[in-house]
Design a protein around this motif. Structure first.
Motif, mmCIF file in Angstrom:
data_model
loop_
_atom_site.group_PDB
_atom_site.id
_atom_site.type_symbol
_atom_site.label_atom_id
_atom_site.label_comp_id
_atom_site.label_asym_id
_atom_site.label_seq_id
_atom_site.Cartn_x
_atom_site.Cartn_y
_atom_site.Cartn_z
ATOM 1 N N UNK A 1 -6.982 23.521 -22.184
ATOM 2 C CA UNK A 1 -7.291 23.245 -23.590
ATOM 3 C C UNK A 1 -6.297 22.244 -24.177
ATOM 4 N N UNK A 2 -5.036 22.392 -23.846
ATOM 5 C CA UNK A 2 -4.025 21.459 -24.348
ATOM 6 C C UNK A 2 -4.267 20.049 -23.811
ATOM 7 N N UNK A 3 -4.602 19.933 -22.516
ATOM 8 C CA UNK A 3 -4.890 18.606 -21.960
ATOM 9 C C UNK A 3 -6.150 18.022 -22.599
ATOM 10 N N UNK A 4 -7.130 18.861 -22.878
ATOM 11 C CA UNK A 4 -8.339 18.387 -23.558
ATOM 12 C C UNK A 4 -8.003 17.818 -24.932
ATOM 13 N N UNK A 5 -7.131 18.506 -25.659
ATOM 14 C CA UNK A 5 -6.719 18.021 -26.971
ATOM 15 C C UNK A 5 -6.029 16.667 -26.868
ATOM 16 N N UNK A 6 -5.176 16.511 -25.876
ATOM 17 C CA UNK A 6 -4.501 15.234 -25.667
ATOM 18 C C UNK A 6 -5.540 14.146 -25.384
ATOM 19 N N UNK A 7 -6.481 14.456 -24.515
ATOM 20 C CA UNK A 7 -7.516 13.479 -24.156
ATOM 21 C C UNK A 7 -8.365 13.086 -25.360
ATOM 22 N N UNK A 8 -8.730 14.053 -26.185
ATOM 23 C CA UNK A 8 -9.523 13.764 -27.382
ATOM 24 C C UNK A 8 -8.767 12.827 -28.315
ATOM 25 N N UNK A 9 -7.473 13.028 -28.429
ATOM 26 C CA UNK A 9 -6.686 12.183 -29.319
ATOM 27 C C UNK A 9 -6.491 10.780 -28.760
ATOM 28 N N UNK A 10 -6.486 10.644 -27.454
ATOM 29 C CA UNK A 10 -6.324 9.330 -26.835
ATOM 30 C C UNK A 10 -7.633 8.545 -26.755
ATOM 31 N N UNK A 11 -8.757 9.262 -26.713
ATOM 32 C CA UNK A 11 -10.055 8.607 -26.545
ATOM 33 C C UNK A 11 -11.100 9.371 -27.344
ATOM 34 N N UNK A 12 -11.518 8.805 -28.465
ATOM 35 C CA UNK A 12 -12.466 9.506 -29.325
ATOM 36 C C UNK A 12 -13.822 9.747 -28.658
ATOM 37 N N UNK A 13 -14.124 9.040 -27.599
ATOM 38 C CA UNK A 13 -15.386 9.225 -26.872
ATOM 39 C C UNK A 13 -15.284 10.306 -25.791
ATOM 40 N N UNK A 14 -14.132 10.924 -25.656
ATOM 41 C CA UNK A 14 -13.902 11.880 -24.573
ATOM 42 C C UNK A 14 -14.927 13.007 -24.551
ATOM 43 N N UNK A 15 -15.282 13.541 -25.717
ATOM 44 C CA UNK A 15 -16.219 14.664 -25.776
ATOM 45 C C UNK A 15 -17.585 14.298 -25.216
ATOM 46 N N UNK A 16 -17.986 13.039 -25.378
ATOM 47 C CA UNK A 16 -19.310 12.613 -24.928
ATOM 48 C C UNK A 16 -19.337 12.165 -23.460
ATOM 49 N N UNK A 17 -18.179 12.064 -22.851
ATOM 50 C CA UNK A 17 -18.113 11.576 -21.469
ATOM 51 C C UNK A 17 -18.652 12.625 -20.493
ATOM 52 N N UNK A 18 -19.237 12.153 -19.427
ATOM 53 C CA UNK A 18 -19.665 13.020 -18.331
ATOM 54 C C UNK A 18 -18.419 13.507 -17.590
ATOM 55 N N UNK A 19 -18.537 14.618 -16.888
ATOM 56 C CA UNK A 19 -17.400 15.164 -16.136
ATOM 57 C C UNK A 19 -16.820 14.141 -15.171
#
Length: 66
Positions: free
Chosen positions: A38-56
């Motif tokens: 979850x913490x790494x996900x939060x970091x990724x979301x903050x670095x790339x606003x498109x992260x949530x929409x990306x495929x695995x």
């Protein structure tokens, strides 16, 4: 990978430092895979606003941990 991510190192370091679960091995939660994911996900979301929409596959190719 089609798009290369340019990450500001100072921002990345600040984002990780703000989440002790990623680096403080004295914390009991440090050993919890869900908390660290979850913490790494939060970091990724903050670095790339498109992260949530990306495929695995895209997430893995971009060097993320979520």
């Amino acid at each position: 990978m089609d798009k290369e991510m340019n990450i500001d190192n100072d921002i990345f370091i600040a984002l990780v430092e703000a989440r002790p679960v990623l680096w403080d091995n004295t914390l009991d939660i440090f050993k919890g895979i869900n908390a660290t994911r979850e913490a790494w996900s939060q970091v990724c979301y903050e670095l790339n606003e498109d992260f949530k929409e990306m495929e695995s596959k895209e997430k893995n190719e971009s060097g993320t941990f979520a």
